[in-house]
Design a protein around this motif. Structure first.
Motif, PDB file in Angstrom:
ATOM      1  N   SER A 140      12.494  13.901   9.323  1.00 15.71           N
ATOM      2  CA  SER A 140      11.473  14.859   9.763  1.00 15.71           C
ATOM      3  C   SER A 140      10.147  14.149  10.019  1.00 15.71           C
ATOM      4  N   LEU A 141       9.925  13.052   9.287  1.00 12.22           N
ATOM      5  CA  LEU A 141       8.702  12.263   9.537  1.00 12.22           C
ATOM      6  C   LEU A 141       8.718  11.673  10.949  1.00 12.22           C
ATOM      7  N   LEU A 142       9.828  11.026  11.303  1.00 11.53           N
ATOM      8  CA  LEU A 142       9.876  10.321  12.583  1.00 11.53           C
ATOM      9  C   LEU A 142      10.034  11.262  13.776  1.00 11.53           C
ATOM     10  N   ARG A 143      10.542  12.456  13.524  1.00 13.34           N
ATOM     11  CA  ARG A 143      10.707  13.415  14.626  1.00 13.34           C
ATOM     12  C   ARG A 143       9.411  14.129  14.955  1.00 13.34           C
ATOM     13  N   LEU A 144       8.504  14.078  13.996  1.00 13.68           N
ATOM     14  CA  LEU A 144       7.318  14.907  14.106  1.00 13.68           C
ATOM     15  C   LEU A 144       6.481  14.701  15.367  1.00 13.68           C
ATOM     16  N   PRO A 145       6.194  13.453  15.776  1.00 11.35           N
ATOM     17  CA  PRO A 145       5.311  13.303  16.937  1.00 11.35           C
ATOM     18  C   PRO A 145       5.799  14.104  18.149  1.00 11.35           C
ATOM     19  N   ARG A 146       7.085  14.023  18.451  1.00  7.54           N
ATOM     20  CA  ARG A 146       7.606  14.773  19.594  1.00  7.54           C
ATOM     21  C   ARG A 146       7.449  16.272  19.410  1.00  7.54           C
ATOM     22  N   LYS A 169       1.248  16.646   6.236  1.00  7.95           N
ATOM     23  CA  LYS A 169       1.357  15.406   5.459  1.00  7.95           C
ATOM     24  C   LYS A 169       1.982  14.305   6.298  1.00  7.95           C
ATOM     25  N   GLU A 170       3.001  14.667   7.041  1.00  2.00           N
ATOM     26  CA  GLU A 170       3.696  13.673   7.860  1.00  2.00           C
ATOM     27  C   GLU A 170       2.779  13.124   8.947  1.00  2.00           C
ATOM     28  N   ILE A 171       2.006  14.021   9.567  1.00  2.00           N
ATOM     29  CA  ILE A 171       1.086  13.559  10.612  1.00  2.00           C
ATOM     30  C   ILE A 171       0.107  12.545  10.040  1.00  2.00           C
ATOM     31  N   MET A 172      -0.422  12.895   8.862  1.00  2.00           N
ATOM     32  CA  MET A 172      -1.404  12.018   8.243  1.00  2.00           C
ATOM     33  C   MET A 172      -0.769  10.672   7.876  1.00  2.00           C
ATOM     34  N   SER A 173       0.470  10.712   7.379  1.00  2.00           N
ATOM     35  CA  SER A 173       1.149   9.474   6.991  1.00  2.00           C
ATOM     36  C   SER A 173       1.394   8.590   8.207  1.00  2.00           C
ATOM     37  N   LEU A 174       1.896   9.197   9.277  1.00  2.00           N
ATOM     38  CA  LEU A 174       2.182   8.408  10.475  1.00  2.00           C
ATOM     39  C   LEU A 174       0.910   7.806  11.056  1.00  2.00           C
ATOM     40  N   GLY A 175      -0.160   8.614  11.063  1.00  2.00           N
ATOM     41  CA  GLY A 175      -1.435   8.128  11.586  1.00  2.00           C
ATOM     42  C   GLY A 175      -1.896   6.906  10.802  1.00  2.00           C
ATOM     43  N   ARG A 176      -1.734   6.980   9.498  1.00  2.00           N
ATOM     44  CA  ARG A 176      -2.140   5.869   8.627  1.00  2.00           C
ATOM     45  C   ARG A 176      -1.326   4.604   8.951  1.00  2.00           C
ATOM     46  N   ILE A 177      -0.007   4.775   9.040  1.00  2.00           N
ATOM     47  CA  ILE A 177       0.860   3.623   9.316  1.00  2.00           C
ATOM     48  C   ILE A 177       0.495   3.005  10.661  1.00  2.00           C
ATOM     49  N   TRP A 178       0.261   3.874  11.635  1.00  2.00           N
ATOM     50  CA  TRP A 178      -0.103   3.395  12.964  1.00  2.00           C
ATOM     51  C   TRP A 178      -1.386   2.570  12.916  1.00  2.00           C
ATOM     52  N   ALA A 217       0.853  -1.184   0.000  1.00  2.00           N
ATOM     53  CA  ALA A 217       0.000   0.000   0.000  1.00  2.00           C
ATOM     54  C   ALA A 217       0.886   1.230   0.000  1.00  2.00           C
ATOM     55  N   ARG A 218       0.319   2.299  -0.476  1.00  2.00           N
ATOM     56  CA  ARG A 218       1.055   3.538  -0.466  1.00  2.00           C
ATOM     57  C   ARG A 218       0.282   4.565   0.344  1.00  2.00           C
ATOM     58  N   VAL A 219       0.966   5.276   1.209  1.00  2.00           N
ATOM     59  CA  VAL A 219       0.289   6.276   2.030  1.00  2.00           C
ATOM     60  C   VAL A 219      -0.053   7.474   1.162  1.00  2.00           C
ATOM     61  N   ASN A 220      -1.285   7.877   1.208  1.00  2.66           N
ATOM     62  CA  ASN A 220      -1.724   9.055   0.476  1.00  2.66           C
ATOM     63  C   ASN A 220      -2.200  10.102   1.485  1.00  2.66           C
ATOM     64  N   PRO A 221      -1.344  11.079   1.801  1.00  6.44           N
ATOM     65  CA  PRO A 221      -1.683  12.021   2.871  1.00  6.44           C
ATOM     66  C   PRO A 221      -2.946  12.814   2.586  1.00  6.44           C
ATOM     67  N   ARG A 222      -3.186  13.082   1.300  1.00  7.62           N
ATOM     68  CA  ARG A 222      -4.370  13.871   0.970  1.00  7.62           C
ATOM     69  C   ARG A 222      -5.639  13.108   1.344  1.00  7.62           C
TER      70      ARG A 222
END
Lengths: 389, 327
Positions: free
Chosen positions: B159-165, B121-130, B79-84
């Protein structure tokens, strides 16, 4: 596959590859990451200086080895001069022109832009704004934008006869073409200013009363990401609007013209592997579509047909011919090595033929031979630059 | 050492693996090979692609991976994460009257927002993966045993992985923060989540990898389970034999078309190249403690890596020995 668009582009008019390098004032090397853009930029820069043109190489790559090769301790965000004596030792003419190197830094470039366009008292407010801090470092396109910005600045200072730009390795290697316009669109868009109006006034009325004036959209956003974050953002927008917008707009327009102008020449750099090649073709099509000057493809690390393409040298026959000269327990391994090398040569040849077929006969394709040794001095860069002609 | 032999079992025993590295080093190759190794150990695997790149899809002869998991083959899904799409779904679940939600997601502002809002975009991607990892909104109600993320190039991935903090520190309250806290809990759970680094035995990739080790440990608080050194040239000759080859090359004064000379010359190229690679492999191996298990991937003599090439890589690794392992 060649459609009209391609033949209509500037490629017909461009005087070939060497011509582009000889006459362009700006050479931009694009391509996906890891294909050797910085090395090729350096070779082109060196060639420029050796032909008597005062040259600067703008890079984003902090390659220590390449800095060593140029005779520098390391790349720095200040302009550094490549020592002339080492250029002479590498085989240059008696009086090469000056060769400078500058490593780009996104945050620095943004900060200096702010200093340029904002009034003294505003500068600090902008630099401490959290949204600005995030934007200058992280926003998609900020590195590309910065590269374009620096290019414009140096070009218009007029100190150099040749500027060689090594572009950032974006996922889509041409993002930088859109970067100025994109950043402008994002921040200057009237939507933003309209929607965020209540927040723009937050300083006056206090964050507390915001929801009374805000649209349902903003109320929701505030709920989701917090009022403080929105206020920071709005604060930045306001500063942007009042202080920076005009300056940046003019700048973006100028950068666009600079890229499309005759003085600029684009090179697509790739290696013979499938993905970098596909990226280079994509690049080529975009450059043609934008009617910019395309100099050619530089295909790096091509395994040359120097030793192996003659049919009579089949690995097995070769090994047979060497019985008695080379220890027999070496032969199977030598045979495998030779076979593998031949595969590499044939693969790379196929890649180049595929590229030729896809882009047509007018595009210049320059293969650079693979070298098993690393570039370790100006002499190596010089040898590389000779292949570019 | 025990952990040495079981490095793969350790790695695949996690729930979430991020495959990181500089552009062009072979992240996609390693991601797919790991997925194959996991499938071989009878695990249900999801390969996730983040960002604009579609390398996984291309290797599987598809244009692009879809936004929700699709079976690629065996037990491997992609699957591919689609932030939009994620943001759209997010707004639809959080904004009450549906018509307002629709108005928002259809407005032009929405696209601008997605591009300009820092980290959105990063928040949305991480949320999806989670959600894929924990098995939320899985239509088959069948959780994936392992999610492998073919991450974007190091800078973006960082920057993706640092974002939650960063986000939690910046915003502090609200539904997004609550979700990011869960994401952070998952990322920093060393039993469940790990990083895998991919590098080449060349100057820049190796330096970047070595610089990344302390960032993984200190900034991200995520363990590096393994470092893959890709495209390692073969070394068929021992040092004595190498000197012998060099000596013979000096003696063979024959024409450049002499078969012996060509054979020896080709061997010399390989030897020289491997010698350079050894310098960088030694550098990275001196960081073995930070870099986890070091795995060399041999050079593939092709410009267009196929699924079979990748399968060969995966089958060269030790079987995991876990339940259902097929040797």
């Amino acid at each position: 596959m060649a459609d009209n668009r391609r033949t209509r582009g500037n490629i017909m008019k461009s005087p070939g590859f060497a011509g582009c390098l000889d006459h362009a004032k700006i050479v931009i090397c694009c391509g996906s990451g890891g294909v050797g853009k910085t090395t090729i930029s350096s070779a082109i820069g060196l060639q420029g200086a050796l032909s008597g043109r005062k040259t600067i190489i703008l890079t984003i790559d902090p390659a220590k080895r390449l800095a060593d090769a140029l005779g520098l301790a390391s790349f720095s965000t200040d302009i550094q001069q490549v020592p002339t004596d080492s250029m002479l030792a590498a085989g240059g003419p008696v009086s090469p022109a000056r060769l400078d190197v500058l490593m780009l830094d996104a945050k620095n470039t943004f900060d200096s832009l702010i200093r340029k366009y904002a009034t003294e008292d505003m500068v600090q407010r902008i630099l401490v704004n959290r949204y600005y801090q995030y934007l200058s470092n992280n926003m998609a396109g900020s590195h590309e934008y910065m590269a374009m910005e620096k290019l414009h600045e140096i070009y218009h200072q007029g100190d150099y006869d040749l500027i060689v730009l090594d572009t950032p390795p974006s996922r889509r290697a041409l993002d930088f073409l859109d970067a100025p316009q994109r950043i402008l669109n994002l921040l200057g868009h009237e939507f933003f200013r309209k929607w965020f109006k209540p927040y723009l006034n937050a300083g006056r009325w206090g964050v507390r009363f915001l929801n009374m004036f805000a649209s349902p959209f903003l109320v929701m956003m505030a709920k989701l990401i917090g009022k403080q974050a929105l206020t920071d953002f709005a604060g930045f927008l306001q500063l942007w609007n009042d202080v920076l917008f005009d300056g940046f707009s003019r700048r973006a327009e100028a950068v666009k013209q600079l890229l499309a102008g005759k003085q600029t020449c684009f090179l697509a750099v790739a290696t013979p592997q499938r993905l970098p090649m596909a990226e280079a073709v994509f690049l080529f099509e975009r450059i043609m579509k934008n009617r910019m000057a395309f100099g050619g493809f530089v295909i790096n690390r091509v395994h040359g047909p120097d030793l192996v393409l003659q049919k009579k040298y089949h690995p097995r026959d070769m090994a047979a011919a060497c019985g008695g000269i080379i220890p027999s327990d070496f032969l199977p391994r030598l045979e495998t090595g030779y076979e593998n090398y031949r595969t590499l040569v044939q693969n790379d040849l196929k890649s180049l033929e595929g590229l030729r077929k896809e882009v047509g006969d007018n595009a210049k394709i320059v293969p650079l031979l693979f070298s098993e040794k690393e570039i370790s001095g100006l002499a190596d860069l010089y040898a590389l630059s000779r292949q570019l002609n | 050492m025990d952990t040495d032999r079981h490095w793969l079992a350790h790695l695949l025993g996690r729930r979430l693996v991020f495959v990181m590295g500089k552009g062009g080093v072979g992240k996609t190759t390693v991601s797919i090979a790991l997925a194959m190794a996991a499938a071989r150990a009878a695990k249900r695997v999801l390969l996730v692609e983040v960002g604009d790149c579609d390398a996984v899809g291309r290797i599987f002869d598809e244009q692009e991976l879809p936004g929700s998991p699709r079976r690629l083959f065996d037990n491997i899904w992609g699957a591919r994460v689609n932030p939009r799409a994620e943001l759209e779904a997010y707004i639809h679940t959080h904004v009450a009257p549906a018509f307002i939600a629709r108005r928002i997601t259809r407005s032009r502002l929405f696209d601008y927002l997605l591009d300009a809002a820092p980290g959105l975009k990063e928040i949305m991607s991480l949320g999806r993966i989670w959600r894929w990892v924990v098995g939320k909104d899985d239509p088959l109600k069948q959780r994936f045993d392992l999610v492998i993320v073919d991450a974007p190039a190091t800078g973006h991935a960082l920057s993706l992985l640092r974002l939650p903090r960063q986000l939690i520190a910046m915003i502090r309250f609200g539904p997004l923060v609550a979700q990011m806290k869960e994401v952070l809990g998952m990322l920093e759970n060393h039993e469940q989540t790990c990083l895998v680094l991919v590098t080449l035995p060349e100057e820049l990739p190796v330096n970047e990898t070595i610089e990344f080790y302390p960032v993984a440990a200190n900034t991200l608080n995520m363990p590096v389970a393994a470092t893959f050194i890709n495209m390692v040239f073969p070394a068929p000759f021992n040092p004595e034999e190498i000197s012998c080859i060099r000596a013979m090359l000096e003696e063979t004064m024959g024409s450049p078309h002499d078969p012996c000379r060509i054979l020896l010359e080709t061997a010399r190229r390989d030897i020289d190249q491997r010698t350079v690679q050894n310098i960088y492999m030694d550098q990275i191996r001196s960081h073995a403690e930070a870099g986890g298990h070091m795995v060399e991937i041999p050079f593939c003599y092709t410009n267009d890596l196929s699924l079979n090439d990748i399968r060969r890589i995966a089958t060269s690794w030790p079987t995991t020995g876990g339940p259902g392992a097929i040797s």
